[in-house]
Design an enzyme around this catalytic site. Structure first.
Site, PDB file in Angstrom:
ATOM      1  N   TYR A 114     -15.281  -0.407   7.795  1.00 43.07           N
ATOM      2  CA  TYR A 114     -13.836  -0.188   7.978  1.00 43.07           C
ATOM      3  C   TYR A 114     -13.437  -0.432   9.433  1.00 43.07           C
ATOM      4  O   TYR A 114     -12.478  -1.158   9.727  1.00 43.07           O
ATOM      5  CB  TYR A 114     -13.523   1.247   7.553  1.00 43.07           C
ATOM      6  CG  TYR A 114     -12.154   1.755   7.912  1.00 43.07           C
ATOM      7  CD1 TYR A 114     -11.016   1.291   7.267  1.00 43.07           C
ATOM      8  CD2 TYR A 114     -12.003   2.749   8.883  1.00 43.07           C
ATOM      9  CE1 TYR A 114      -9.764   1.789   7.585  1.00 43.07           C
ATOM     10  CE2 TYR A 114     -10.754   3.256   9.199  1.00 43.07           C
ATOM     11  CZ  TYR A 114      -9.638   2.774   8.559  1.00 43.07           C
ATOM     12  OH  TYR A 114      -8.395   3.259   8.865  1.00 43.07           O
ATOM     13  N   GLY A 166       0.838  -1.206   0.000  1.00 43.52           N
ATOM     14  CA  GLY A 166       0.000   0.000   0.000  1.00 43.52           C
ATOM     15  C   GLY A 166       0.868   1.250   0.000  1.00 43.52           C
ATOM     16  O   GLY A 166       0.552   2.259   0.621  1.00 43.52           O
ATOM     17  N   ASP A 201       2.371  -1.893  -4.457  1.00 41.28           N
ATOM     18  CA  ASP A 201       0.960  -1.483  -4.537  1.00 41.28           C
ATOM     19  C   ASP A 201       0.382  -2.134  -5.783  1.00 41.28           C
ATOM     20  O   ASP A 201       1.101  -2.862  -6.478  1.00 41.28           O
ATOM     21  CB  ASP A 201       0.860   0.060  -4.593  1.00 41.28           C
ATOM     22  CG  ASP A 201      -0.422   0.551  -3.914  1.00 41.28           C
ATOM     23  OD1 ASP A 201      -1.502   0.051  -4.276  1.00 41.28           O
ATOM     24  OD2 ASP A 201      -0.339   1.404  -3.015  1.00 41.28           O
ATOM     25  N   ILE A 202      -0.884  -1.823  -6.073  1.00 41.60           N
ATOM     26  CA  ILE A 202      -1.471  -2.475  -7.262  1.00 41.60           C
ATOM     27  C   ILE A 202      -1.044  -1.819  -8.584  1.00 41.60           C
ATOM     28  O   ILE A 202      -1.153  -2.432  -9.626  1.00 41.60           O
ATOM     29  CB  ILE A 202      -3.021  -2.597  -7.173  1.00 41.60           C
ATOM     30  CG1 ILE A 202      -3.627  -1.293  -6.678  1.00 41.60           C
ATOM     31  CG2 ILE A 202      -3.427  -3.757  -6.296  1.00 41.60           C
ATOM     32  CD1 ILE A 202      -5.139  -1.301  -6.640  1.00 41.60           C
ATOM     33  N   ILE A 257      -4.985  11.600   9.728  1.00 37.59           N
ATOM     34  CA  ILE A 257      -3.611  12.018   9.415  1.00 37.59           C
ATOM     35  C   ILE A 257      -3.637  13.195   8.438  1.00 37.59           C
ATOM     36  O   ILE A 257      -4.293  13.130   7.402  1.00 37.59           O
ATOM     37  CB  ILE A 257      -2.803  10.855   8.787  1.00 37.59           C
ATOM     38  CG1 ILE A 257      -2.860   9.604   9.678  1.00 37.59           C
ATOM     39  CG2 ILE A 257      -1.368  11.285   8.526  1.00 37.59           C
ATOM     40  CD1 ILE A 257      -2.269   9.746  11.034  1.00 37.59           C
ATOM     41  N   ASP A 309      -0.960  -7.629  -5.697  1.00 35.42           N
ATOM     42  CA  ASP A 309      -2.331  -7.692  -5.208  1.00 35.42           C
ATOM     43  C   ASP A 309      -2.226  -8.490  -3.915  1.00 35.42           C
ATOM     44  O   ASP A 309      -2.013  -9.701  -3.935  1.00 35.42           O
ATOM     45  CB  ASP A 309      -3.204  -8.410  -6.248  1.00 35.42           C
ATOM     46  CG  ASP A 309      -4.571  -8.757  -5.678  1.00 35.42           C
ATOM     47  OD1 ASP A 309      -4.849  -8.412  -4.511  1.00 35.42           O
ATOM     48  OD2 ASP A 309      -5.355  -9.394  -6.403  1.00 35.42           O
ATOM     49  N   GLY A 333      -0.340   5.041  -0.984  1.00 34.61           N
ATOM     50  CA  GLY A 333      -1.344   5.762  -0.200  1.00 34.61           C
ATOM     51  C   GLY A 333      -0.767   6.941   0.562  1.00 34.61           C
ATOM     52  O   GLY A 333       0.429   7.254   0.467  1.00 34.61           O
ATOM     53  N   GLN A 334      -1.638   7.578   1.331  1.00 34.99           N
ATOM     54  CA  GLN A 334      -1.260   8.792   2.063  1.00 34.99           C
ATOM     55  C   GLN A 334      -0.083   8.524   3.014  1.00 34.99           C
ATOM     56  O   GLN A 334       0.896   9.251   3.039  1.00 34.99           O
ATOM     57  CB  GLN A 334      -2.478   9.289   2.855  1.00 34.99           C
ATOM     58  CG  GLN A 334      -2.282  10.664   3.450  1.00 34.99           C
ATOM     59  CD  GLN A 334      -3.261  10.961   4.576  1.00 34.99           C
ATOM     60  OE1 GLN A 334      -4.043  10.098   4.992  1.00 34.99           O
ATOM     61  NE2 GLN A 334      -3.225  12.175   5.070  1.00 34.99           N
ATOM     62  N   LEU A 335      -0.189   7.454   3.805  1.00 32.13           N
ATOM     63  CA  LEU A 335       0.908   7.126   4.727  1.00 32.13           C
ATOM     64  C   LEU A 335       2.044   6.409   4.009  1.00 32.13           C
ATOM     65  O   LEU A 335       3.214   6.656   4.284  1.00 32.13           O
ATOM     66  CB  LEU A 335       0.386   6.213   5.844  1.00 32.13           C
ATOM     67  CG  LEU A 335      -0.288   6.913   7.009  1.00 32.13           C
ATOM     68  CD1 LEU A 335      -1.143   5.935   7.782  1.00 32.13           C
ATOM     69  CD2 LEU A 335       0.747   7.556   7.924  1.00 32.13           C
TER      70      LEU A 335
END
Ligand code: SER
Length: 318
Positions: A140, A9, A35-36, A170, A50, A12-14
């Protein structure tokens, strides 16, 4: 054994910021981002993964001699409500795949990102304790709370060294928000810097736990580097940064941009926010591995505005 890190991942943001920090700390050759899809701008080692695919993940771990995994892939709270079952499916499947691969390949340490979304109506709103009862209100949150239990299960049953923090919202300038309930606290800065009005989807007095991204990254690396026996909580740790409402953040921003306007038009995200804590008790993280935030609302606001002004000025120059 040489440390070899896999970040799942990483787009992403983090993930974006964590990858960079880990590359600096451990060297570009020892950090594999995944990541994908691969972003064109990414610099360093990258694998397309994946993470629901056990065989694919296993062969990447094996091929790259991975010793640590940071698993950041997830569908966040607000986006997750569009398709709750898909959110559960993706968040749990990726996490269980990571745990199994980590167990089989005797991965030294695994990082699991939990969230304030694990708390619901039963938890005390202010200074929510680490061990409050968890009754999450979103798909979530349910997946994150279950994921914490799996972390504890793999530690207790197999001795897998899984470490976790519950991130608040965040706030960072490096990337745009990704479908969370706390995203307004990032979008508001973009509008302010672009001199546009902002429509906030939360009521002005909804206070939520938040954190500047540098604190979040430091917490992540510090918990992963702490001596094993200091980690007493094997579900997850509350970490507190700054708690504020949209109005309090607006007041900080108008100190810089006096003409900035915000209107409040609550939508479905208000109901989610209403079930979350206003602030967290993070005494356990402070005691066990020395957690301490460094950014308050003023410092964070100054940095966000400064960095975004630079970013947009650069873009208009092109
Ligand atoms: N920022 C996240 C969200 O709003 C909280 O974990 O979904």
């Amino acid at each position: 054994m040489k440390t070899r890190i896999l970040i799942i991942g990483a787009n992403g943001q983090l993930g974006t910021v964590l990858t960079h920090s880990l590359q600096q700390k451990y060297g570009v050759k020892h950090v594999i981002a995944s990541d994908i899809v691969r972003k064109k701008s990414f610099k360093g080692l990258f694998e397309i993964i994946d993470a629901t695919n056990f065989n694919a993940l296993q062969s990447i771990v094996f091929k790259n001699k991975i010793t640590q995994i940071y698993h950041l892939a997830a569908i966040l709270s607000a986006k997750g409500e569009q398709d709750p079952l898909q959110t559960w499916e993706l968040n749990m499947k990726t996490w269980l795949t990571v745990l199994e691969v980590a167990r089989i390949h005797q991965i030294e340490k695994v990082f699991y990102p939990s969230s304030i979304a694990v708390f619901g109506a039963s938890a005390k709103k202010n200074n929510t304790p680490n061990n409050a009862f968890l009754d999450p209100s979103t798909a979530y949150g349910i997946s994150k709370a279950a994921g914490e239990q799996w972390a504890n299960y793999y530690f207790t049953k197999y001795g897998l060294d899984v470490r976790s923090v519950r991130y608040p919202g965040i706030i960072g300038h490096q990337s745009l928000p990704g479908g969370g309930t706390t995203d307004y606290a990032i979008s508001i800065f973009h509008k302010a810097v672009l001199k546009k009005p902002f429509i906030c989807y939360l009521e002005k007095n909804t206070k939520l736990p938040m954190m500047y991204i540098q604190d979040a990254i430091r917490a992540t690396i510090e918990i992963m580097e702490a001596p094993k026996d200091t980690i007493q909580e094997r579900t997850s740790y509350n970490i507190a940064g700054i708690s504020f409402s949209p109005l309090e953040l607006y007041q900080q921003i108008i100190a810089v941009y006096p003409d900035f306007k915000t209107t409040y038009r609550p939508d479905f995200r208000q109901q989610i926010a209403d079930t979350w804590p206003c602030s967290l008790d993070d005494q356990a993280a402070r005691n066990d591995w020395g957690w301490k935030p460094q950014y308050d609302i003023k410092k964070m606001t100054r940095l966000m505005i400064d960095r975004l002004e630079k970013k947009y000025r650069l873009k208009t120059n092109i």
